[in-house]
Design a protein around this motif. Structure first.
Motif, short mmCIF file in Angstrom:
data_model
loop_
_atom_site.label_atom_id
_atom_site.label_comp_id
_atom_site.label_asym_id
_atom_site.label_seq_id
_atom_site.Cartn_x
_atom_site.Cartn_y
_atom_site.Cartn_z
N THR A 46 6.13 4.63 7.87
CA THR A 46 6.97 5.79 7.59
C THR A 46 6.14 7.07 7.65
N LEU A 47 4.95 7.04 7.09
CA LEU A 47 4.08 8.21 7.12
C LEU A 47 3.76 8.61 8.56
N VAL A 48 3.37 7.65 9.38
CA VAL A 48 3.03 7.95 10.78
C VAL A 48 4.24 8.52 11.51
N ARG A 49 5.40 7.92 11.30
CA ARG A 49 6.62 8.41 11.96
C ARG A 49 6.92 9.85 11.52
N ARG A 50 6.76 10.15 10.25
CA ARG A 50 7.04 11.50 9.77
C ARG A 50 6.04 12.52 10.30
N LEU A 51 4.79 12.11 10.44
CA LEU A 51 3.80 13.00 11.05
C LEU A 51 4.18 13.30 12.49
N ALA B 58 -4.32 6.60 0.37
CA ALA B 58 -3.59 5.34 0.21
C ALA B 58 -4.10 4.67 -1.04
N PHE B 59 -3.22 3.93 -1.71
CA PHE B 59 -3.65 3.16 -2.87
C PHE B 59 -2.77 1.94 -3.02
N ASN B 60 -3.30 0.98 -3.73
CA ASN B 60 -2.57 -0.23 -4.06
C ASN B 60 -2.99 -0.60 -5.48
N THR B 61 -2.10 -0.36 -6.43
CA THR B 61 -2.45 -0.58 -7.83
C THR B 61 -2.64 -2.06 -8.15
N ALA B 62 -1.90 -2.93 -7.48
CA ALA B 62 -2.05 -4.36 -7.74
C ALA B 62 -3.43 -4.86 -7.32
N GLU B 63 -3.94 -4.29 -6.23
CA GLU B 63 -5.26 -4.69 -5.74
C GLU B 63 -6.38 -3.84 -6.33
N ASP C 56 0.86 -1.18 0.00
CA ASP C 56 0.00 0.00 0.00
C ASP C 56 0.90 1.23 0.00
N VAL C 57 0.50 2.25 -0.74
CA VAL C 57 1.26 3.48 -0.86
C VAL C 57 0.46 4.60 -0.20
N TYR C 58 1.14 5.40 0.63
CA TYR C 58 0.51 6.51 1.36
C TYR C 58 1.15 7.82 0.91
N LEU C 59 0.29 8.79 0.55
CA LEU C 59 0.76 10.10 0.12
C LEU C 59 0.03 11.20 0.89
N ASP D 149 9.69 5.33 0.90
CA ASP D 149 9.14 6.05 2.06
C ASP D 149 7.62 6.21 2.00
N THR D 150 6.94 5.34 1.27
CA THR D 150 5.50 5.48 1.10
C THR D 150 4.69 4.52 1.97
N SER D 151 5.32 3.87 2.92
CA SER D 151 4.59 2.94 3.79
C SER D 151 3.82 3.68 4.86
#
Length: 105
Positions: A44-49, A62-67, A16-19, A39-41
């Motif tokens: 990582t996002l929560v830690r950066r916030l 969040a998105f997941n292109t495979a799914e 899953d990718v988080y932006l 760094d899109t996990s």
């Protein structure tokens, strides 16, 4: 005719990718933050916030292109941060503002 490069990250198919959509104010507007592929996990996002690396995060997707899915996860991330209050030494003003804004939506 040359083709434009894909904007789809080359991450593992099951990741899953988080932006973050950052608000830069009325003069500059909002923009999706540039983020390195690795760094899109969510972690990582929560830690950066928590670390205050975003000044005015206004939306998180969040998105997941495979799914084949995408969704607004702003409230989910805010709820996770609220549950982790005991782990956070000091809340940055940006984080407090984010949590307040997310609670109103």
């Amino acid at each position: 005719m040359s083709r434009s490069p894909s904007i789809v990250p080359l991450v593992a198919a099951d990741q899953d990718v988080y932006l973050v959509l950052e608000d830069f104010g009325s003069r500059l507007g909002r923009a999706w933050c540039e983020t390195a592929e690795e760094d899109t996990s969510r972690a990582t996002l929560v830690r950066r916030l928590i670390d205050g690396q975003y000044e005015h995060p206004s939306r998180i997707v969040a998105f997941n292109t495979a799914e084949g899915w995408s969704r607004d996860v702003t409230t989910d991330i805010a709820d996770e941060l609220r549950r982790r209050f005991v782990e956070i030494d000091e809340l940055t003003p940006a984080l407090l503002e984010f949590l307040e804004r997310a609670a109103r939506h």
